[in-house]
Every structure is written in C-alpha cells, then in structure tokens.
Enzyme design. Structure first.
Site, PDB file in Angstrom:
ATOM      1  N   TYR A 109       1.097  -0.417   0.149  1.00 12.50           N
ATOM      2  CA  TYR A 109      -0.056   0.032   0.367  1.00 12.50           C
ATOM      3  C   TYR A 109       1.152   0.898  -0.198  1.00 12.50           C
ATOM      4  O   TYR A 109       1.992   1.016  -0.265  1.00 12.50           O
ATOM      5  CB  TYR A 109      -0.932  -0.353   1.246  1.00 12.50           C
ATOM      6  CG  TYR A 109      -2.118   0.863   1.461  1.00 12.50           C
ATOM      7  CD1 TYR A 109      -2.724   0.576   0.263  1.00 12.50           C
ATOM      8  CD2 TYR A 109      -2.569   1.329   2.621  1.00 12.50           C
ATOM      9  CE1 TYR A 109      -3.876   1.735   0.428  1.00 12.50           C
ATOM     10  CE2 TYR A 109      -3.033   2.168   2.643  1.00 12.50           C
ATOM     11  CZ  TYR A 109      -4.422   2.570   1.161  1.00 12.50           C
ATOM     12  OH  TYR A 109      -4.811   3.301   1.602  1.00 12.50           O
ATOM     13  N   ARG A 162      -6.387  10.834 -10.961  1.00 13.45           N
ATOM     14  CA  ARG A 162      -5.435  11.192  -9.688  1.00 13.45           C
ATOM     15  C   ARG A 162      -5.169   9.707  -8.744  1.00 13.45           C
ATOM     16  O   ARG A 162      -5.881   9.576  -7.578  1.00 13.45           O
ATOM     17  CB  ARG A 162      -6.737  11.999  -8.666  1.00 13.45           C
ATOM     18  CG  ARG A 162      -6.155  12.939  -8.136  1.00 13.45           C
ATOM     19  CD  ARG A 162      -6.038  12.466  -6.232  1.00 13.45           C
ATOM     20  NE  ARG A 162      -6.127  12.602  -5.533  1.00 13.45           N
ATOM     21  CZ  ARG A 162      -6.728  11.191  -5.254  1.00 13.45           C
ATOM     22  NH1 ARG A 162      -5.866  10.197  -4.851  1.00 13.45           N
ATOM     23  NH2 ARG A 162      -7.938  10.869  -3.376  1.00 13.45           N
ATOM     24  N   LYS A 180      -5.972  -1.729  -2.690  1.00 16.97           N
ATOM     25  CA  LYS A 180      -7.342  -1.718  -2.180  1.00 16.97           C
ATOM     26  C   LYS A 180      -7.895  -2.939  -2.086  1.00 16.97           C
ATOM     27  O   LYS A 180      -7.825  -2.972  -0.339  1.00 16.97           O
ATOM     28  CB  LYS A 180      -7.885  -0.271  -2.242  1.00 16.97           C
ATOM     29  CG  LYS A 180      -7.093   0.736  -2.809  1.00 16.97           C
ATOM     30  CD  LYS A 180      -7.222   1.554  -2.070  1.00 16.97           C
ATOM     31  CE  LYS A 180      -7.181   3.059  -1.568  1.00 16.97           C
ATOM     32  NZ  LYS A 180      -7.359   3.744  -0.241  1.00 16.97           N
ATOM     33  N   GLU A 252     -12.336   4.730  -6.287  1.00 16.32           N
ATOM     34  CA  GLU A 252     -10.519   5.614  -6.126  1.00 16.32           C
ATOM     35  C   GLU A 252     -10.009   6.344  -6.826  1.00 16.32           C
ATOM     36  O   GLU A 252      -9.901   6.134  -8.676  1.00 16.32           O
ATOM     37  CB  GLU A 252     -10.313   3.891  -5.709  1.00 16.32           C
ATOM     38  CG  GLU A 252      -8.976   3.742  -5.066  1.00 16.32           C
ATOM     39  CD  GLU A 252      -9.619   4.709  -3.680  1.00 16.32           C
ATOM     40  OE1 GLU A 252     -10.204   3.961  -2.820  1.00 16.32           O
ATOM     41  OE2 GLU A 252      -8.242   5.469  -3.226  1.00 16.32           O
ATOM     42  N   ASP A 253      -9.167   6.924  -6.138  1.00 13.73           N
ATOM     43  CA  ASP A 253      -8.885   7.971  -6.713  1.00 13.73           C
ATOM     44  C   ASP A 253      -9.263   8.771  -8.769  1.00 13.73           C
ATOM     45  O   ASP A 253      -8.164   8.363  -9.454  1.00 13.73           O
ATOM     46  CB  ASP A 253      -7.291   7.085  -7.135  1.00 13.73           C
ATOM     47  CG  ASP A 253      -6.663   7.363  -6.275  1.00 13.73           C
ATOM     48  OD1 ASP A 253      -7.155   7.856  -4.753  1.00 13.73           O
ATOM     49  OD2 ASP A 253      -5.667   6.705  -6.160  1.00 13.73           O
ATOM     50  N   ASP A 275     -14.355   6.309  -1.715  1.00 13.28           N
ATOM     51  CA  ASP A 275     -13.294   6.420  -0.557  1.00 13.28           C
ATOM     52  C   ASP A 275     -12.882   7.813  -0.133  1.00 13.28           C
ATOM     53  O   ASP A 275     -12.516   7.852   1.115  1.00 13.28           O
ATOM     54  CB  ASP A 275     -12.439   5.138  -1.351  1.00 13.28           C
ATOM     55  CG  ASP A 275     -11.298   5.342  -0.326  1.00 13.28           C
ATOM     56  OD1 ASP A 275     -12.050   4.359   1.639  1.00 13.28           O
ATOM     57  OD2 ASP A 275     -10.128   4.309  -0.318  1.00 13.28           O
ATOM     58  N   ASP A 276     -11.871   8.374  -1.113  1.00 17.16           N
ATOM     59  CA  ASP A 276     -11.577   9.734  -0.708  1.00 17.16           C
ATOM     60  C   ASP A 276     -11.982  10.109  -0.256  1.00 17.16           C
ATOM     61  O   ASP A 276     -10.855  11.422   0.591  1.00 17.16           O
ATOM     62  CB  ASP A 276     -10.952   9.664  -2.358  1.00 17.16           C
ATOM     63  CG  ASP A 276      -9.970   9.502  -2.915  1.00 17.16           C
ATOM     64  OD1 ASP A 276      -8.790   8.327  -2.347  1.00 17.16           O
ATOM     65  OD2 ASP A 276      -9.921   8.121  -4.132  1.00 17.16           O
ATOM     66  N   ASN A 416       0.086  11.617   0.799  1.00 21.05           N
ATOM     67  CA  ASN A 416      -0.009  10.838  -0.146  1.00 21.05           C
ATOM     68  C   ASN A 416       0.783  10.538  -1.813  1.00 21.05           C
ATOM     69  O   ASN A 416       0.819  11.194  -2.319  1.00 21.05           O
ATOM     70  CB  ASN A 416      -0.488   9.502   0.222  1.00 21.05           C
ATOM     71  CG  ASN A 416      -1.006   8.931   1.140  1.00 21.05           C
ATOM     72  OD1 ASN A 416      -0.670   8.940   2.577  1.00 21.05           O
ATOM     73  ND2 ASN A 416      -2.424   8.183   1.364  1.00 21.05           N
TER      74      ASN A 416
HETATM   75  N1  LIG Z   1      -4.633  10.105   3.886  1.00 18.64           N
HETATM   76  C1  LIG Z   1      -5.284   9.425   3.571  1.00 18.64           C
HETATM   77  O1  LIG Z   1      -6.174   8.365   3.614  1.00 18.64           O
HETATM   78  C2  LIG Z   1      -6.425   9.843   2.053  1.00 18.64           C
HETATM   79  C3  LIG Z   1      -5.106  10.590   1.326  1.00 18.64           C
HETATM   80  N2  LIG Z   1      -5.487  11.708   0.664  1.00 18.64           N
HETATM   81  C4  LIG Z   1      -4.477  12.271  -0.280  1.00 18.64           C
HETATM   82  O2  LIG Z   1      -4.604  13.597  -0.096  1.00 18.64           O
HETATM   83  C5  LIG Z   1      -4.543  14.608  -1.667  1.00 18.64           C
HETATM   84  C6  LIG Z   1      -5.310  15.010  -2.094  1.00 18.64           C
HETATM   85  O3  LIG Z   1      -6.241  14.352  -2.535  1.00 18.64           O
HETATM   86  P1  LIG Z   1      -7.769  14.797  -2.874  1.00 18.64           P
HETATM   87  O4  LIG Z   1      -8.793  15.927  -2.068  1.00 18.64           O
HETATM   88  O5  LIG Z   1      -8.052  13.368  -3.983  1.00 18.64           O
HETATM   89  O6  LIG Z   1      -7.401  15.589  -4.251  1.00 18.64           O
HETATM   90  P2  LIG Z   1      -7.994  16.915  -4.963  1.00 18.64           P
HETATM   91  O7  LIG Z   1      -6.909  16.415  -6.737  1.00 18.64           O
HETATM   92  O8  LIG Z   1      -9.219  16.596  -5.087  1.00 18.64           O
HETATM   93  O9  LIG Z   1      -7.935  17.898  -4.069  1.00 18.64           O
HETATM   94  C7  LIG Z   1      -6.562  18.525  -4.518  1.00 18.64           C
HETATM   95  C8  LIG Z   1      -6.746  20.287  -3.576  1.00 18.64           C
HETATM   96  O10 LIG Z   1      -5.108  20.880  -3.593  1.00 18.64           O
HETATM   97  C9  LIG Z   1      -5.463  21.703  -3.918  1.00 18.64           C
HETATM   98  N3  LIG Z   1      -3.967  21.915  -3.910  1.00 18.64           N
HETATM   99  C10 LIG Z   1      -3.034  21.737  -5.391  1.00 18.64           C
HETATM  100  N4  LIG Z   1      -2.447  22.607  -5.546  1.00 18.64           N
HETATM  101  C11 LIG Z   1      -1.718  23.354  -4.203  1.00 18.64           C
HETATM  102  C12 LIG Z   1      -0.961  24.593  -4.244  1.00 18.64           C
HETATM  103  N5  LIG Z   1       0.425  24.558  -4.416  1.00 18.64           N
HETATM  104  N6  LIG Z   1      -1.591  25.367  -3.374  1.00 18.64           N
HETATM  105  C13 LIG Z   1      -2.916  24.979  -2.512  1.00 18.64           C
HETATM  106  N7  LIG Z   1      -3.275  24.419  -2.807  1.00 18.64           N
HETATM  107  C14 LIG Z   1      -2.991  22.870  -3.462  1.00 18.64           C
HETATM  108  C15 LIG Z   1      -5.972  22.063  -5.092  1.00 18.64           C
HETATM  109  O11 LIG Z   1      -6.525  23.185  -5.163  1.00 18.64           O
HETATM  110  C16 LIG Z   1      -7.180  20.685  -4.944  1.00 18.64           C
HETATM  111  O12 LIG Z   1      -8.087  22.049  -4.308  1.00 18.64           O
HETATM  112  C17 LIG Z   1      -3.825  13.629  -2.587  1.00 18.64           C
HETATM  113  O13 LIG Z   1      -2.606  13.599  -2.201  1.00 18.64           O
HETATM  114  C18 LIG Z   1      -3.513  12.190  -1.313  1.00 18.64           C
HETATM  115  O14 LIG Z   1      -3.022  11.081  -1.593  1.00 18.64           O
HETATM  116  C19 LIG Z   1      -6.178  11.210  -0.065  1.00 18.64           C
HETATM  117  C20 LIG Z   1      -7.403   9.928   0.058  1.00 18.64           C
HETATM  118  C21 LIG Z   1      -7.181   9.486   1.340  1.00 18.64           C
HETATM  119  C1  LIG Z   2      -5.414   6.461   1.200  1.00 21.99           C
HETATM  120  C2  LIG Z   2      -5.818   7.159  -0.772  1.00 21.99           C
HETATM  121  O1  LIG Z   2      -7.205   6.460  -1.204  1.00 21.99           O
HETATM  122  C3  LIG Z   2      -4.821   8.073  -1.187  1.00 21.99           C
HETATM  123  O2  LIG Z   2      -4.414   9.077  -0.827  1.00 21.99           O
HETATM  124  O3  LIG Z   2      -6.352   8.203  -2.287  1.00 21.99           O
HETATM  125 MG   LIG Z   3      -7.562   7.092  -3.152  1.00 19.04          MG
END
Ligand SMILES: NC(=O)C1=CN([C@@H]2O[C@H](COP(=O)(O)OP(=O)(O)OC[C@H]3O[C@@H](n4cnc5c(N)ncnc54)[C@H](O)[C@@H]3O)[C@@H](O)[C@H]2O)C=CC1
Ligand SMILES: CC(=O)C(=O)O
Ligand SMILES: [Mg+2]
Length: 598
Positions: A109, A162, A180, A252-253, A275-276, A416
């Site tokens: 993962y 994404r 996953k 997912e993603d 999931d996200d 991540n």
């Molecule tokens: N820890 C966890 O369980 C999870 C972590 N994530 C992580 O969160 C991150 C975002 O995922 P999502 O929200 O789905 O992506 P997304 O693409 O929907 O959102 C990204 C956001 O970041 C903003 N952004 C991009 N560049 C920026 C900058 N320079 N300054 C400020 N804001 C900026 C964008 O405008 C957007 O609002 C990914 O890295 C993903 O791996 C996502 C889901 C679960």
């Molecule tokens: C953990 C997860 O779902 C993500 O980073 O997109």
């Molecule tokens: Mg994800």
C-alpha cells in the site's frame, strides 16, 4: 470457476473427478500450497514428482517468504516479490501479510504502491483485474463477463486520473484498486475471489506517459464530457447486471471534477461510496475525536484550516460538520469554523475566481489571501489539515506559528505518498517544541524529541474502508449513506487507548487493525439493519460471530477431508456437500438475496 475445482465432487456414492488435475493445483494460486501438500494429497491429486520431496508446513513457508522479502533492499523489489507470491500462492501471501502487517502494509500500500504505479509499465507481468477501455463502450457487460469469478461482491475501480498525490497515471493506476482490494482481505478478511479490481481506461493527459514506450494504456488524451459520462454509467449498470444489485462499487482516485459529482449522481442509486471523500473523512474525524482527549477541546471548539480544498478536504469537512452538529452546533456555525485554501488561495467569496462549487459550503466573506502562512496568521487555526498533494507545504515557520497559537496544535499531513506529505512527523515535532498532535497519510518512522520517542499514527482510509466493506457486503446493504462513515469513525476512535495517545498516536496500532475492521463491520451492519439498508434476513443474533463465520480462512485447506478414501469407496458416507467443504468452498458463502433498489 469457484465450483468444485479442487475436489472430487462426491454425490451420493459416486465420485466425479473434477477438471483440475495434477499440476493445475500448483498453477492455480488459490489451490497451491507448495511443499505443504501432504504425501496423501500428492498421491491423490497426481502431484508426486511435481514437487520437491521435502514437506514444509505453512508456518515454515511463511518464515521462508519473510526471509526472502527481507533480503531485498529496495521496496519496489519487495513489492514485486509480494505480487509474485500473491500470483502463485494466495493463502501464503495473505498469511505472510497477516503476521507482518506493520512491516508489509507500506509495501503493498502507500507509499510503495505509488512507486509501483509509476513503474507499472515495467513491472506489469500478469493480469490481475479487468482493464475496460472507452473503446469497449457499448460492450462493457461483455467485457465484465470475461472475469472468471461469479461471486464478486466488491469492485474497486479507478480511471487513474488522480493516483494518490501523483496525478494522472492513466492505466498505470491499476496498482491502486489491486492494492486496496488486497487490504479488503488482509485487513477485513473479505474473500479474495469476491473482490474485483478494475481500471477504466479512457486515455491519459500525462504527456510523459503518452510518449512512454512502456505505457500499457490507450495512447491518447482523456475522453471527457458526455461520452465519458455515458461510459461510466454503462459500467455501473454492467457491474450490477453481472454481479447483482448490491455489489459494492468503490470509487477510488478519480480526479476532483468527477469524484464529487459521481458520488452525488450514484450514491442513492447504487451500493457505492467514494473512498477518497468518505473513507478519508471517516478516518480523519476519528483522529480528531481521539485528539479531543489530548487537547481537551471538543470538535466544535476547534478552528480548522485545510491546505487543499478537493475531494479529501471536502469529505472530511462535511463529516466534521455532522460531528459538530452531533455536539449541538448549528450547521452554519459548524461550517463557519472551517476554512480552506486551494491552489488559488483562501476560499474567499471575494476572490476573482470565486469559490469552486464543490467547496461552496466553506467559502468565507473575507479578504482574498494567496499566502498560506499569512492565512495561518489571520485564521489562527487550532487544527491544520493537509490534503494538497504539496510535499513540505507546512514549512517550519508555518509549524512554528501553529505552536505559537496553540498549546497542543493538531497537524495532519495527509497527502500520499510520503514525499507528498505536507510535513514529516519529525518536522512537526521539531517546530512545535514537541507539543503537536500529529498524523500522516503515509507512515513515518518514530520521532525522537527531547529524549522521548513518539510513534505517530497513520491517518489513512485503510482503517475504514475494509471494515465498512465487510459490514456492507455481509448484510447485502443496498446503499451506503454518509452516517455509516460517522458510525465507522466513532468505532475507530473508541479503539484508541491512553497508551496510544501518550506516544503520539491517534489511531490504534496496525497489529490491531483486523479487530478494528471487524468492529467497524459489526457497527455498520447493526446500523444497516436499524436503517433498513440490510437485505440479509433474518438479522443475525450475534453480529460479530456471524461476520467471523464468513471470513477468509488463512490456513491451508485439507484437500483430503476425513471421510475421503481413495480410490474405492463402495458405500461411502458423506457429509452434505456444504458441510464437508465449509470454509473451503466458495459456493456456500453468505446467502445472497436480491437487493432493494430505489
Ligand atoms: N490519508 C488518506 O487516507 C488520504 C489521503 N489523500 C491524499 O490527499 C491528497 C489530495 O487528494 P484529493 O483531495 O482527492 O485531491 P484533489 O485533487 O481532489 O484536491 C487537491 C486540492 O489541492 C489543491 N492544491 C493543489 N496544489 C495546491 C497548492 N500549491 N497550494 C494549495 N492547494 C493546492 C487543489 O486546488 C485541490 O483543492 C492526495 O495526495 C491524496 O493522496 C486522499 C485520500 C485519502
Ligand atoms: C489513501 C488514498 O486513498 C489516497 O491517498 O488516495
Ligand atoms: Mg485514494
């Protein structure tokens, strides 16, 4: 494929040889036990000579596999070894994971799966899951029918746009649904044959991939608009036509422009979740609940500032609003406590771009601000949440500000894989005089600060989605409303002990994660009955027992059950077929009724 393939089917006193013979027992990862086949099994199944003469127990094999993985220095090589093992001996793979979850979760993962996706063209060996392309539009059902398993209960799918914080990886994104679903089995005991990973290939806008000779997907720009929507629509319908109306469909993603709108479009129509958005919301709200025990501030007494205002941020924020309303706040007052900052700056209704529709709940009537540090100074958050994909965005001076304004600042660096995390665990401690309450999406090594060691936890949706999926599948729930994720969050938060909090962990240790998943599943299942979402009747009396009785068995099956005498058994006494093979056969799984659909 799942019917009787590893046995001689016994009907009355007639033994019907099945189609799997000799070497096929070794070639099929679901049947293979390697040197653990007993002499009797080797004789009866025609395996003698096809295996080395020595015998190894499953435990010995687990040890050998562990030594083999650990010999590799690079994580990608470890990943490859594990994939290979899953492809050759599935039970050994899952029992190895089971006994070493803390060690190997970061390999199968995040973060290693991210690297594997980036190199997918190089490491792609063998089909695992389905690739359905936009060129299959009109025939999606026929493609899905090519999947050899019939009893699929859960599908995790992505269009690869994404992938973690790595952006558009097109068909290389297949590593994510595969990873996953491995966690579905490893963390919640869902049977592997019930899980199907799917990659929807609609092209990629990643120029590097389009020019990459190793690329395995469609070599053109992403198809968007009406055609793309029709394709996804056809896919959703085809899945339930093939596998039944209550098949769990996990998005997912998907990229921001699609993730939220598909959730809205399908949430009431299918048994689906994103999931996200929702899984992430649940794990983070659980972490915030646990944090209240350290900060002595209720959720509704915090001020939240998000870096990133996308799927994850809005999912978390909306669920936090629900949780704050549970504490007695009005919806408006709860929303007022949440600030967001995206690529264009603070979500201010006065900025020229306006507030994006997906985040309109959180726009503020404030002066626009494009400097995040100044924003931290103005908003004075108690809680900083990173889901921006920007590694290192929580600079030392931002972290110091958090420490200046708060006795116990909450800092979540959720992006991540590891190099996208907004800050490291060590940086968070170093710049807040060790007073921060920290978690991250990918794991960090233990932190040393002022002579003390901290083991920060992983705020990752992997604490949530396997348990939710098990609860949903076991009750054949027909929909998954948002409150299911609040239930899951509360259940997870209850698992956090004082001893965890003392060492800086807002989540239970990973070695407890199966127990956590089972409890989440049980609470989700209870909720599914309470809210009339469940369709398995009668309701089981003891939910945990019911769930446990359907979990994947890690122990190798005995291919020659006691009653079996080969080759002559004139008047054999057999147990009922189901009884004899319970825990081994897949056709005797949870009775699956037809679902209710609105
Ligand atoms: N820890 C966890 O369980 C999870 C972590 N994530 C992580 O969160 C991150 C975002 O995922 P999502 O929200 O789905 O992506 P997304 O693409 O929907 O959102 C990204 C956001 O970041 C903003 N952004 C991009 N560049 C920026 C900058 N320079 N300054 C400020 N804001 C900026 C964008 O405008 C957007 O609002 C990914 O890295 C993903 O791996 C996502 C889901 C679960
Ligand atoms: C953990 C997860 O779902 C993500 O980073 O997109
Ligand atoms: Mg994800």
């Amino acid at each position: 494929m799942q019917q009787c393939r590893n046995f001689h089917e016994v009907t009355g006193n007639v033994i019907v040889p099945n189609m799997v013979r000799g070497i096929d027992h070794l070639k099929d990862p679901r049947l293979n036990k390697g040197l653990a086949f007993t002499l009797e099994e080797r004789q009866a199944l025609g395996l003698q000579g096809l295996l080395a003469t020595n015998f190894k127990t499953q435990e010995q094999q687990i040890d050998i596999a562990r030594i083999s993985v650990d010999r590799y220095k690079s994580d990608l090589n470890k990943y490859l070894y594990l994939v290979e093992l899953q492809d050759t001996n599935e039970r050994l793979f899952f029992s190895l994971l089971d006994q070493n979850i803390e060690k190997y979760l970061p390999i199968v993962y995040t973060p290693t799966v991210g690297l594997a996706c980036q190199r997918f063209g190089l490491i792609y060996r063998r089909a695992r899951g389905l690739f359905i392309s936009i060129n299959d539009k009109g025939y999606v059902y026929n493609i899905i029918r090519n999947w050899p398993e019939h009893d699929v209960r859960a599908i995790v799918f992505t269009d690869g746009e994404r992938i973690l914080g790595l952006g558009d990886l097109g068909a290389y994104g297949m590593g994510i649904p595969v990873g996953k679903l491995s966690l579905y089995t490893a963390l919640a005991g869902i049977k592997p044959h019930q899980c199907l990973p799917i990659l929807l290939d609609v092209g990629t806008d990643n120029e590097t991939l389009l020019e990459d000779p190793l690329y395995i997907g469609l070599r053109h720009k992403r198809v968007r608009g009406e055609k793309y929507d029709e394709f996804v629509d056809e896919f959703m319908k085809a899945c339930i036509t093939r596998f039944g109306p209550n098949t769990l469909l996990q998005f997912e993603d998907f990229a921001l422009p699609n993730a939220g709108r598909f959730l809205k479009k399908y949430q009431e129509k299918y048994c689906t979740f994103n999931d996200d958005i929702q899984g992430t919301a649940s794990v983070v709200v659980a972490g915030l609940m646990a944090a209240t025990r350290i900060t002595k501030k209720k959720l509704s007494e915090n001020i939240y500032l998000y870096l990133g205002a996308g799927s994850a941020a809005n999912g978390i924020a909306n669920l936090t609003v629900l949780a704050m309303m549970d504490e007695g706040l009005s919806e408006k007052d709860a929303r007022d406590r949440i600030f967001m900052f995206d690529v264009d700056g603070l979500l201010s209704t006065r900025r020229s771009q306006g507030v994006p529709k997906h985040a309109e709940n959180f726009g503020k009537d404030m002066e626009p601000e494009t400097d995040f540090e100044r924003c931290v100074e103005i908003v004075k958050p108690t809680c900083l949440i990173g889901c921006s994909t920007i590694g290192g965005a929580f600079t030392p001076s931002i972290l110091k500000l958090m420490g200046k304004h708060n006795q116990r600042p909450i800092i979540f660096a959720l992006s991540n894989p590891t190099n996208k995390a907004e800050c490291t665990a060590q940086a968070a401690y170093d710049n807040t005089e060790g007073r921060c309450v920290f978690s991250s999406g990918s794991p960090f090594p233990p932190v040393s600060y002022d002579g003390k060691e901290y083991h920060t936890g992983q705020g990752n949706n992997s604490y949530i989605f396997p348990g939710v999926a098990l609860g949903v599948i076991a009750t054949s729930a027909h929909h998954i409303p948002d409150y299911i994720f609040l239930t899951a969050a509360k259940t997870l938060a209850e698992f956090v002990h004082e001893s965890d909090l003392k060492i800086g962990r807002l989540y239970p240790p990973l070695k407890q994660i199966k127990e956590v998943s089972l409890s989440i599943a049980s609470e989700v299942a209870e909720m599914a009955y309470k809210k009339d979402l469940a369709t398995v009747y009668p309701k089981p009396k003891d939910m945990q027992l019911y769930l446990k009785s359907h979990l994947y068995q890690l122990k190798y099956p005995d291919y020659l059950p006691k009653f079996y005498k080969y080759p002559d058994m004139p008047n054999i006494k057999v147990k009922s077929f189901d009884e004899a093979y319970s825990g081994i056969m897949t056709s005797t799984d949870i009775h699956r009724p037809l679902g209710k659909h609105k």
